[in-house]
Design a protein around this motif. Structure first.
Motif, PDB file in Angstrom:
ATOM      1  N   LYS A 356     -61.111-122.226  58.094  1.00  0.00           N
ATOM      2  CA  LYS A 356     -59.788-122.618  58.587  1.00  0.00           C
ATOM      3  C   LYS A 356     -58.736-122.334  57.511  1.00  0.00           C
ATOM      4  O   LYS A 356     -57.675-121.768  57.795  1.00  0.00           O
ATOM      5  CB  LYS A 356     -59.789-124.105  58.945  1.00  0.00           C
ATOM      6  CG  LYS A 356     -58.458-124.586  59.451  1.00  0.00           C
ATOM      7  CD  LYS A 356     -58.508-126.045  59.813  1.00  0.00           C
ATOM      8  CE  LYS A 356     -57.117-126.510  60.233  1.00  0.00           C
ATOM      9  NZ  LYS A 356     -57.092-127.924  60.556  1.00  0.00           N
ATOM     10  N   ARG A 359     -58.340-118.447  57.239  1.00  0.00           N
ATOM     11  CA  ARG A 359     -57.827-117.767  58.443  1.00  0.00           C
ATOM     12  C   ARG A 359     -56.400-118.180  58.788  1.00  0.00           C
ATOM     13  O   ARG A 359     -55.659-117.386  59.356  1.00  0.00           O
ATOM     14  CB  ARG A 359     -58.776-118.037  59.622  1.00  0.00           C
ATOM     15  CG  ARG A 359     -60.125-117.370  59.391  1.00  0.00           C
ATOM     16  CD  ARG A 359     -61.141-117.725  60.438  1.00  0.00           C
ATOM     17  NE  ARG A 359     -62.462-117.247  60.034  1.00  0.00           N
ATOM     18  CZ  ARG A 359     -63.526-117.257  60.820  1.00  0.00           C
ATOM     19  NH1 ARG A 359     -63.430-117.720  62.062  1.00  0.00           N
ATOM     20  NH2 ARG A 359     -64.678-116.815  60.383  1.00  0.00           N
ATOM     21  N   THR A 360     -56.030-119.422  58.430  1.00  0.00           N
ATOM     22  CA  THR A 360     -54.644-119.818  58.723  1.00  0.00           C
ATOM     23  C   THR A 360     -53.704-119.315  57.612  1.00  0.00           C
ATOM     24  O   THR A 360     -52.553-118.977  57.892  1.00  0.00           O
ATOM     25  CB  THR A 360     -54.497-121.349  58.877  1.00  0.00           C
ATOM     26  OG1 THR A 360     -55.148-121.972  57.782  1.00  0.00           O
ATOM     27  CG2 THR A 360     -55.093-121.857  60.171  1.00  0.00           C
ATOM     28  N   THR A 361     -54.199-119.214  56.390  1.00  0.00           N
ATOM     29  CA  THR A 361     -53.324-118.734  55.300  1.00  0.00           C
ATOM     30  C   THR A 361     -53.129-117.214  55.391  1.00  0.00           C
ATOM     31  O   THR A 361     -52.054-116.697  55.092  1.00  0.00           O
ATOM     32  CB  THR A 361     -53.934-119.081  53.914  1.00  0.00           C
ATOM     33  OG1 THR A 361     -54.362-120.426  53.938  1.00  0.00           O
ATOM     34  CG2 THR A 361     -52.930-118.903  52.796  1.00  0.00           C
ATOM     35  N   PRO A 363     -53.672-114.790  58.266  1.00  0.00           N
ATOM     36  CA  PRO A 363     -54.096-114.432  59.626  1.00  0.00           C
ATOM     37  C   PRO A 363     -54.143-112.915  59.887  1.00  0.00           C
ATOM     38  O   PRO A 363     -54.870-112.474  60.764  1.00  0.00           O
ATOM     39  CB  PRO A 363     -53.031-115.101  60.511  1.00  0.00           C
ATOM     40  CG  PRO A 363     -51.889-115.408  59.624  1.00  0.00           C
ATOM     41  CD  PRO A 363     -52.364-115.439  58.217  1.00  0.00           C
ATOM     42  N   ARG A 494     -63.002-114.651  56.374  1.00  0.00           N
ATOM     43  CA  ARG A 494     -61.884-114.521  57.302  1.00  0.00           C
ATOM     44  C   ARG A 494     -62.245-113.610  58.479  1.00  0.00           C
ATOM     45  O   ARG A 494     -61.948-113.909  59.629  1.00  0.00           O
ATOM     46  CB  ARG A 494     -60.646-113.948  56.600  1.00  0.00           C
ATOM     47  CG  ARG A 494     -59.466-113.839  57.580  1.00  0.00           C
ATOM     48  CD  ARG A 494     -58.301-113.086  57.022  1.00  0.00           C
ATOM     49  NE  ARG A 494     -58.649-111.697  56.669  1.00  0.00           N
ATOM     50  CZ  ARG A 494     -57.793-110.838  56.156  1.00  0.00           C
ATOM     51  NH1 ARG A 494     -56.556-111.214  55.906  1.00  0.00           N
ATOM     52  NH2 ARG A 494     -58.175-109.602  55.867  1.00  0.00           N
ATOM     53  N   MET A 550     -60.556-119.514  65.807  1.00  0.00           N
ATOM     54  CA  MET A 550     -59.130-119.690  65.495  1.00  0.00           C
ATOM     55  C   MET A 550     -58.562-120.861  66.291  1.00  0.00           C
ATOM     56  O   MET A 550     -57.857-121.704  65.768  1.00  0.00           O
ATOM     57  CB  MET A 550     -58.333-118.417  65.830  1.00  0.00           C
ATOM     58  CG  MET A 550     -58.558-117.284  64.870  1.00  0.00           C
ATOM     59  SD  MET A 550     -58.121-117.705  63.178  1.00  0.00           S
ATOM     60  CE  MET A 550     -56.328-117.649  63.283  1.00  0.00           C
ATOM     61  N   ALA A 554     -57.160-124.497  64.999  1.00  0.00           N
ATOM     62  CA  ALA A 554     -55.739-124.804  65.157  1.00  0.00           C
ATOM     63  C   ALA A 554     -55.531-126.283  65.477  1.00  0.00           C
ATOM     64  O   ALA A 554     -54.458-126.825  65.259  1.00  0.00           O
ATOM     65  CB  ALA A 554     -55.144-123.930  66.243  1.00  0.00           C
TER      66      ALA A 554
END
Ligand code: HEM
Length: 555
Positions: A356, A359-361, A363, A494, A550, A554
């Motif tokens: 997380k 993948r959020t930092t 994308p 990622r 993803m 979220a």
């Protein structure tokens, strides 16, 4: 006693007469008895002296180890020095006598003092004859070590690593990704279009670190990850095995052919190859009017001039130092990556949390994640690497030093005389309950500031984190190792989803009875601590990262 001797003599006579050897000289049994008695008295008094009255007699430990280092010999043979010494410390405390002249210590005040100064010279060093000349790692001469570290320094600075980052990225994580993509594509074409494949990550990480060092220290990508082999691999394995045995049992240096009977010619192959690479590079520079064509570790080594002596390294020295890059820079980083990947699989909450974060930092999957940019932005990934190296330190066997003139007083109040070997057992230190809460739990948060940990707590923990050693012989390659390991994990986690195959007898619910934590695949310690059965335990399933993760993350 004399009746027994007479009886034995009589038996010898009748046996030899029956066999027809009338002239057989019967040993003087009373003499034999005398010799045996003298040797026994000598051994028993030695045991009593070394255990009860000798200078190390007050150090806790088993009696037998005071005469013969049986624990060490047994665990060298079983390749379990890390775990064996840990058990001894659990039984006897922070300082343990493990040999007539060997004491192992886990108290930070003791090992920091030992490692801080060149006065405690390195012992249990690998025999240099196998590499032709001493190098930074093998030398026990403080002056030579200082000189070499000065020469090597420019190769390992953060600035130089940053300058090599593109090469590391390309021959490391990007190449690994290409290999996974090829495997997925081939499978989809031939078999089920599931998009998932099984790969042996232990082998692949191993190959990848060779390719990176090939690029940085040999000026060429070995192509090992793509091909899955390297002609030098047997030679490198042989050097490691020989070194591992000879460090702990120096007498084996006279029987090297016994340790790796068929591999000595492969060792020669590695050294010849390195020799060849150096010659070609020197020629290349000459052809370019003396200006270096490359900017890598090899070039730094060739160009390095000692400011104090004005001398460069000669060719045998260059060969030895450059081969050391292969030995010191491959297994260490690849094992750390393998242990980390395995731990993420058996601690799924940690795996999901780090995915997380990454993948959020980051994308945008079309852009690779670099170390210089990513380190500050991915604190959980950084904490995972710290915790994985605490939990399964690939250098966990440890290192040893000799006590200088004047001796030393341990924190426990025991005096250690000059000449004693002090062992620093890295695995035991990393699992010492006095230093680490629940040491058998994989808990990356212990390296982060949060409601349970202040900045001071984390600082203290990092001071007791000794995987790269500490003090004057601290690992110079640590920046490079961090860079390659961080970029590899960031980009793989990622872009792909990983999980253990169903037929693998490990997982979050397969619990080790002793620790109450997920069972860990067995390891072996030959210089580095590596998974023991890579062909059995090294499998993992992988597919491209899905939106499912993803969206889950979220929320
Ligand atoms: C996770 C990766 C690594 C770990 C855990 C590690 C660990 C260590 C440790 C514990 C020592 C001290 C050994 C002793 O005193 O007996 C050491 C020394 C050394 N390491 Fe590393 N290392 C790693 C990666 C690397 C890399 C990538 C390189 C270079 C390419 C490297 C080069 C060296 C050298 C040259 C020494 C000798 C230093 C000296 O004795 O002064 N290491 N390493």
């Amino acid at each position: 006693m004399s009746r027994l001797a007479d009886h034995l003599a009589l038996t010898f006579h009748s046996v030899s007469a029956n066999l027809g050897y009338e002239d057989f000289t019967v040993p003087d049994v009373s003499m034999l008895t005398l010799v045996i008695t003298i040797v026994s008295i000598f051994l028993v008094s030695k045991i009593i002296y070394t255990h009860c009255f000798g200078p190390l007699s007050k150090i806790p430990g088993s009696i037998i180890n005071t005469v013969i280092p049986t624990t060490m010999l047994y665990h060298v043979y079983k390749e379990t020095i890390d775990l064996g010494f840990y058990e001894e410390h659990k039984k006897y405390g922070e300082c343990v006598r493990l040999g007539p002249n060997l004491v192992s210590v886990t108290n930070p005040a003791d090992w920091k003092r030992v490692l801080m100064s060149h006065k405690f010279s390195k012992t249990m060093t690998p025999n240099i004859t196998i590499m032709g000349a001493p190098n930074t790692f093998t030398t026990d001469d403080p002056e030579l070590n200082k000189t070499r570290r000065r020469l090597l320094k420019p190769a390992y600075t953060t600035t130089h690593i940053a300058a090599m980052e593109d090469k590391i990225l390309e021959s490391g994580p990007m190449s690994f990704k290409r290999k996974i993509d090829d495997a997925i594509q081939n499978r989809s074409r031939d078999k089920k279009p599931s998009g998932a494949v099984r790969i042996n990550y232990i082998d692949w990480f191993h190959y990848m670190t060779f390719d990176i060092i090939g690029e940085l220290a040999f000026g060429q990508n070995f192509g090992m990850l793509q091909r899955g082999d390297l002609m030098m691999l047997d030679g490198i394995k042989a050097i490691n095995t020989i070194n591992s045995f000879e460090i702990f049992v120096p007498i084996l240096r006279n029987f090297r052919w016994l340790i790796a009977p068929f591999s000595l010619k492969n060792v020669r192959l590695v050294l010849d190859f390195t020799w060849d690479v150096i010659n070609k590079r020197i020629q290349e520079t000459k052809n370019n009017n003396g200006k270096p064509v490359h900017q890598d570790i090899l070039q730094v080594l060739i160009d390095a001039v000692d400011t104090e002596t004005g001398k460069k390294m000669n060719k045998p020295e260059l060969v030895s130092e450059n081969t050391l890059q292969l030995l010191g820079g491959t297994d260490t980083s690849s094992n750390t990556l393998s242990w980390t990947m395995f731990l993420l699989m058996v601690y799924p909450e940690v795996y999901h949390k780090v995915c997380k974060e990454i993948r959020t930092t980051y994308p945008d999957r079309s852009k690779p994640i670099t170390y210089t940019e990513g380190l500050a932005k991915l604190p959980y990934l950084e904490a995972i690497l710290y915790e994985s190296m605490r939990f399964k330190p690939t250098s966990g066997g440890g290192t040893a030093r000799r006590v200088p003139e004047g001796g030393m007083m341990l924190a426990s109040g025991h005096f250690i005389p000059a000449g004693t070997e002090i062992f620093i057992p890295i695995y035991s230190i990393h699992h010492d309950k006095k230093l680490w809460k629940d040491p058998h739990v994989f808990y990356p948060e212990r390296f982060m500031v949060n409601e349970n940990s202040t900045e001071k707590d984390v600082y203290e923990r990092k001071r007791n984190f000794v995987v790269f050693s500490s003090g004057v012989r601290l690992c110079p390659g640590r920046n490079l190792a961090w860079c390659e390991m961080f970029m590899t994990l960031a980009n793989l986690l990622r872009d792909y989803d990983f999980w253990l195959p169903e037929d693998m007898p490990y997982g979050p619910d397969v619990i080790d009875e002793e620790t109450g934590q997920p069972k860990i695949i067995p390891s072996r310690m030959a210089i580095t601590i590596a998974p023991r059965y890579p062909q059995r335990d090294g499998w993992i399933c992988v597919k491209h990262n899905t939106d499912y993760l993803m969206t889950t993350f979220a929320h």
